[in-house]
Design a protein around this motif. Sequence first.
Motif, PDB file in Angstrom:
ATOM      1  N   ALA A   1     -63.684 -22.533-116.424  1.00 57.70           N
ATOM      2  CA  ALA A   1     -62.436 -22.068-117.045  1.00 57.70           C
ATOM      3  C   ALA A   1     -61.796 -20.950-116.232  1.00 57.70           C
ATOM      4  O   ALA A   1     -61.329 -19.948-116.756  1.00 57.70           O
ATOM      5  CB  ALA A   1     -62.705 -21.603-118.473  1.00 57.70           C
ATOM      6  N   CYS A   2     -61.779 -21.150-114.934  1.00 57.23           N
ATOM      7  CA  CYS A   2     -61.283 -20.138-113.995  1.00 57.23           C
ATOM      8  C   CYS A   2     -60.624 -20.890-112.846  1.00 57.23           C
ATOM      9  O   CYS A   2     -61.275 -21.710-112.185  1.00 57.23           O
ATOM     10  CB  CYS A   2     -62.454 -19.301-113.482  1.00 57.23           C
ATOM     11  N   ASN A   3     -59.338 -20.655-112.632  1.00 57.66           N
ATOM     12  CA  ASN A   3     -58.628 -21.331-111.550  1.00 57.66           C
ATOM     13  C   ASN A   3     -59.242 -21.028-110.194  1.00 57.66           C
ATOM     14  O   ASN A   3     -59.405 -21.915-109.362  1.00 57.66           O
ATOM     15  CB  ASN A   3     -57.160 -20.899-111.545  1.00 57.66           C
ATOM     16  N   THR A   4     -59.578 -19.760-109.973  1.00 59.76           N
ATOM     17  CA  THR A   4     -60.116 -19.367-108.665  1.00 59.76           C
ATOM     18  C   THR A   4     -61.458 -20.040-108.403  1.00 59.76           C
ATOM     19  O   THR A   4     -61.713 -20.527-107.298  1.00 59.76           O
ATOM     20  CB  THR A   4     -60.263 -17.836-108.586  1.00 59.76           C
ATOM     21  N   ALA A   5     -62.323 -20.079-109.419  1.00 62.80           N
ATOM     22  CA  ALA A   5     -63.631 -20.725-109.248  1.00 62.80           C
ATOM     23  C   ALA A   5     -63.468 -22.225-109.047  1.00 62.80           C
ATOM     24  O   ALA A   5     -64.171 -22.836-108.227  1.00 62.80           O
ATOM     25  CB  ALA A   5     -64.519 -20.439-110.452  1.00 62.80           C
ATOM     26  N   THR A   6     -62.546 -22.850-109.787  1.00 63.04           N
ATOM     27  CA  THR A   6     -62.326 -24.289-109.619  1.00 63.04           C
ATOM     28  C   THR A   6     -61.828 -24.602-108.223  1.00 63.04           C
ATOM     29  O   THR A   6     -62.389 -25.457-107.522  1.00 63.04           O
ATOM     30  CB  THR A   6     -61.307 -24.813-110.651  1.00 63.04           C
TER      31      THR A   6
END
Length: 258
Positions: free
Chosen positions: A73-78
């Motif tokens: 649930a994290c754009n950066t991690a995805t």
Amino acid sequence: MINNNPIGVFDSGIGGTSIWSAIHDLLPNEKTIYLADSKNAPYGQKSKDEIVDLSKKNVEFLLENNCKLIVVACNTATTNAIFELREAYDVPFVGIEPAIKPAANNSQTQVIGILATKGTLNSELFNKTAEMFQHTTIIEQVGHGLVQLIEDGNLYSPEMTQLLESYLQPMIEANIDYLVLGCSHYPYLIPQIKKILPDHIKIIDSGEAVARQTKNLLRDKVGFSDSTENDPVFYVNSNPKVLESILEHKYPVIRKDF
């Protein structure tokens, strides 16, 4: 197919609760475990290797708690780590990335704005997606400082208002008609963003799309829960007060070092 194990959700902090909320609303019978890595927030300023390492640590915590599916649930991690996670772990993942497609496809002015972290905007996945819409002008803006203010509980501070105005005004002048929120923290800023944007500019985030994809994976691969024990569990590795406040004190928050 029945599977009563929980759905795991992780973010660099409290922002992913906007995604968790969409999942919980769509799938109220599913037990969820939410992991807030607030100690290491924001991820957007870290290197790709750091983001991959932190994401793997979060996944391993959730797998230790028997999660049947994991939502990043994290754009950066995805955008920086989803490929590595899928290669390393035998569990289905749902990622979150900026919703460029619906904005570009529906834009009348063919100019859209994206407010996101540096890590997301610099990622290979984001740039591959953006390249698919060459007839649309994409105004990119790094939301420097926004995540940290949210994590510190300064959601409605004068500094937040000042930053948002400085980031959004150039987009308004560029004639955007859609603003894409490219960080799971940013939906909590929507009330303030709406005060700055003209009424005709639509705001898009990814919460509902992620919830629908989670439901599809449960139906097709993983299995739904039929348990009545479905109270969500929230973990955080820093001061729990901000997370408790975001959750409106409806659920207990467990502080745990990980």
